[in-house]
Design a protein around this motif. Sequence first.
Motif, short mmCIF file in Angstrom:
data_model
loop_
_atom_site.label_atom_id
_atom_site.label_comp_id
_atom_site.label_asym_id
_atom_site.label_seq_id
_atom_site.Cartn_x
_atom_site.Cartn_y
_atom_site.Cartn_z
N GLN A 119 0.86 -1.19 0.00
CA GLN A 119 0.00 0.00 0.00
C GLN A 119 0.89 1.23 0.00
OE1 GLN A 119 -2.25 0.76 3.53
NE2 GLN A 119 -3.50 2.35 2.58
N GLY A 120 0.97 1.93 -1.14
CA GLY A 120 1.82 3.11 -1.21
C GLY A 120 3.27 2.74 -0.98
N GLN A 121 3.94 3.52 -0.11
CA GLN A 121 5.34 3.25 0.21
C GLN A 121 5.51 2.08 1.17
OE1 GLN A 121 7.95 4.88 -1.31
NE2 GLN A 121 6.26 5.73 -2.53
N GLY A 122 4.46 1.79 1.92
CA GLY A 122 4.53 0.72 2.91
C GLY A 122 3.56 -0.40 2.61
N GLY A 123 2.97 -0.94 3.67
CA GLY A 123 2.02 -2.02 3.48
C GLY A 123 1.86 -2.84 4.74
N THR A 124 1.28 -4.03 4.60
CA THR A 124 0.98 -4.91 5.73
C THR A 124 1.58 -6.28 5.49
OG1 THR A 124 -1.11 -3.75 6.18
CG2 THR A 124 -0.88 -5.98 7.06
N LEU A 125 2.32 -6.76 6.49
CA LEU A 125 2.87 -8.11 6.47
C LEU A 125 1.96 -8.99 7.31
CD1 LEU A 125 5.38 -9.72 5.43
CD2 LEU A 125 6.30 -9.45 7.74
N LEU A 126 1.36 -10.00 6.68
CA LEU A 126 0.39 -10.86 7.36
C LEU A 126 0.96 -12.26 7.51
CD1 LEU A 126 -2.47 -11.60 8.42
CD2 LEU A 126 -3.13 -11.99 6.02
N LEU A 127 1.13 -12.68 8.75
CA LEU A 127 1.53 -14.05 9.07
C LEU A 127 0.28 -14.83 9.46
CD1 LEU A 127 3.80 -16.18 9.72
CD2 LEU A 127 3.69 -15.33 12.08
N VAL A 128 0.04 -15.94 8.78
CA VAL A 128 -1.12 -16.80 9.05
C VAL A 128 -0.59 -18.17 9.44
CG1 VAL A 128 -3.22 -17.84 8.11
CG2 VAL A 128 -2.54 -15.54 7.39
#
Length: 427
Positions: A119-128
Amino acid sequence: MQAAAPLPFNPADYFTYVLDQEIRAAGLPGGYCGFALELAAAPDLARLQQRLDYLVEHFPRASARIERQGKRYAWIYTDQPIALERHDGGSEGEATQAVLLEVFNRHETRPLALHWIAQGQGGTLLLVWNHPLMDARGAKILLDFLSSDRPESFKESPPLINAKLAQWSWWKKLRLLIKAKRHNHQSNSVDSCLPTTAEDGPQTLGVKVRRYDAEESRRIARLAQQHTGAAGRTLYYLGCFMRAMEQVGPPATKAGYCIPYAFNLRRQGAPTPLFGNHVGCLFARASRAQTRDRQGLFDHLLAEYKQTVREELDLAYLPLMWLGQWLAPARYAKLLRKQHSGGELSSLWFSDVGDLSWGKKGFGGIPVTGLSMMCWMPLPPGLALLAGQLDGKLNLSYSYLQPAVDEAWLEQVMACMDAELLDEAGA
């Protein structure tokens, strides 16, 4: 090369596997949990993939499958790689949240997956991850591993539950087992209020997050110390939630509230074990009348907790879980979930996962600006509350099944929860 021998579940692994099977039986994906880290910039994705490759090579349980071995269950190593999956989260926060929930609502088969939602310059790291693989503290250690400059420094160690059980004589195990059965009988005696009424049809999982600023978090911590003292924050959170649910009105109105919560066998800050579950189970219980007296409720919960510790009931469930390994999942699940009336034991699923901070170093050198936690749960209760701390700030994540849990009702409960945690009526 000879294949590695199957690795049997420890007693807590099987406990979580039984609940995983209950969740699947309701048509849901299973006992999966998730940590979503909001990062100020994109991490080195190639390096993350290298860490995943190293993980499978040195910790093969990460991509193992579950298989029945006689009367017990075990991990069978597959050496399957884990690929970092990439997604476009768009430019708006709501779009990223929609992608995150779409990913988490998938019917997964792997024990572990990692996703990057840009998302843009960053984002979300999702561990499942599937809960039989590891508990929440293990997931934090795994994230530390993925962001570490020295992955070779991470080691594995034997199950803490097995080590604790090995310290006790058979007579002590039997004595604790009898205590646990008696305590479980008491927990099953008062019908639990539930957050759901209609439970038929397909369900999707939603997540609502409440983040408290530094001053609010300090105030909540002071109030927790005042009301529940050495018992910690957990009882304060649970008491506040019982009061919030009672004030709004439980959709399934019964005699009282029963909320199971985990206690961790890990030492504070211990770097191992990485995989496996190392927890026991306790209960917070109160009648509806008790929830209406704020101070009286905390006094009751604290007295109940002190009695639990005095009678070693916090340890008594370990031999009960050991015995449960030999029961078929459906039979074990009935003992875990059903009250004498046949209703659901748990008014809510709850876990306090503790400190999830990365400090000034951030995750791989990148600041962690936000955190969401999520998990699937059986139906009923269809609602879970996960609590954690990020850089000293309290974070509450509500996972709920839709349409089983009414969203407008939950919003009201969350507003009452805010007021209870901050003691705004008594301020």
